[in-house]
Design a protein around this motif. Sequence first.
Motif, PDB file in Angstrom:
ATOM      1  N   GLY A 247      48.225  43.018  68.469  1.00  0.00           N
ATOM      2  CA  GLY A 247      47.324  44.490  68.711  1.00  0.00           C
ATOM      3  C   GLY A 247      47.045  45.403  69.290  1.00  0.00           C
ATOM      4  O   GLY A 247      46.571  46.330  69.922  1.00  0.00           O
ATOM      5  N   LYS A 248      48.003  46.007  68.018  1.00  0.00           N
ATOM      6  CA  LYS A 248      48.156  47.988  68.243  1.00  0.00           C
ATOM      7  C   LYS A 248      47.137  47.923  66.783  1.00  0.00           C
ATOM      8  O   LYS A 248      46.803  49.351  67.000  1.00  0.00           O
ATOM      9  N   LEU A 249      46.121  46.853  66.539  1.00  0.00           N
ATOM     10  CA  LEU A 249      45.100  48.033  66.059  1.00  0.00           C
ATOM     11  C   LEU A 249      43.987  47.007  66.177  1.00  0.00           C
ATOM     12  O   LEU A 249      44.145  46.240  67.198  1.00  0.00           O
ATOM     13  N   ILE A 250      42.454  47.859  66.205  1.00  0.00           N
ATOM     14  CA  ILE A 250      41.160  46.992  66.942  1.00  0.00           C
ATOM     15  C   ILE A 250      41.132  45.190  66.062  1.00  0.00           C
ATOM     16  O   ILE A 250      40.929  45.353  65.089  1.00  0.00           O
ATOM     17  N   SER A 251      40.528  44.851  67.018  1.00  0.00           N
ATOM     18  CA  SER A 251      40.791  43.150  66.570  1.00  0.00           C
ATOM     19  C   SER A 251      39.242  43.757  65.001  1.00  0.00           C
ATOM     20  O   SER A 251      39.498  42.987  64.839  1.00  0.00           O
ATOM     21  N   GLY A 252      38.784  44.681  65.017  1.00  0.00           N
ATOM     22  CA  GLY A 252      38.266  44.228  63.578  1.00  0.00           C
ATOM     23  C   GLY A 252      38.748  44.723  62.664  1.00  0.00           C
ATOM     24  O   GLY A 252      39.095  44.432  61.762  1.00  0.00           O
TER      25      GLY A 252
END
Length: 369
Positions: A247-252
């Motif tokens: 979850g550290k990156l944007i979902s895209g």
Amino acid sequence: YMGSYSELSITSMEDDPFADVPTKKPSMLSGLFATDKQAKARGNQDLKYTHPRQNPTADTPAPQPTATIPKAEETARMLYHCVCSALYMLDSNNQYSLVAQNFGIAVLGTQRPVIHHLLFYRTQTDHIMSVPVLSDTAFTVQENRYVSFVVSDGKRFSMQLTKDKDLEDLSRFFGLCRAAAAIVQKKDIVITQDLALGTGTCVGESDHVMLRYSTWLQQSELPVVPGPLVDTNTDKDKLVKAKIGEGKLISGWEQSIVGMAKGGRRLVISPPFAAIGYSFASVPANATLICEIEVVKIKDRTAAAAVTTLTASEGAMVLFEAKDAKDEHKTDDELQQNDALTAPVEPAADKSQLVARMARLSAGAGMGL
């Protein structure tokens, strides 16, 4: 490669392939697609080009005709064009048959309504086929500059481009056209498009990755045009480190990176719902992000965990193998001395004896034995 979108930024009427070109001073695109009489009378002679040499890997040399970019409907504009060396169609028997060699491909678009398609052509008047670009149209990049795709009637094709750069640029424009089609079709989805394939194992869930990226804001919705570059780490030594699924990156990005291999590059267009959490001062809320992501390194945590769970006897075997690699350059006397340390462990030996023996092996390896 990250600077390619600077060519797409709208800086003047002449640079914008979708703008209404003035008739008093025709531009290069005006001479191609505009409605001025001079362009029609000239027959589009200003933009003639000669196909490059045939791909050296081809079995037989093919003719190298001189062709012009084909004329399109008056409302259409050309976004990009390049040369392909071969086009194949997959028949009902799963056999590929050659359709054309040394032909051109152009990405064309209309603004009212917004429709994009790929035009395959031999000359200005000899068109091979036209393929509409929809949000779910697959454009699968493969090795050796091949791309496979399926048209609306279910027919499957494969084509080979002449240059790696042409493959990347064509894939970029194709991804932007798919994003525009998603808006027209009212599909709120993340668009991904491979630009270059990597090598080795692909990124999976829970893998740790190191990324290089560049981000542009979407400048216009229809057509989808990137604005200025707002964020990048390509000019920095520091890479983005993240664990997939944490979850550290944007979902895209999370859903788009899975499946990429080391060295692979992918275009990712994330609508606002998939760009939440992108922390950069120049990125406003509810922004659509156009990103190019490169996977620099992959660390498979499953394999790393397996190494840490080795038993004592398995750990001893690892040490034996390391010692044997060094034995290649030792004398007979040195090898006999080492044999005293590497005698097999008796089945009846208790755990303390095994640990002590492993400690001696470790000390011996440190002394170069």
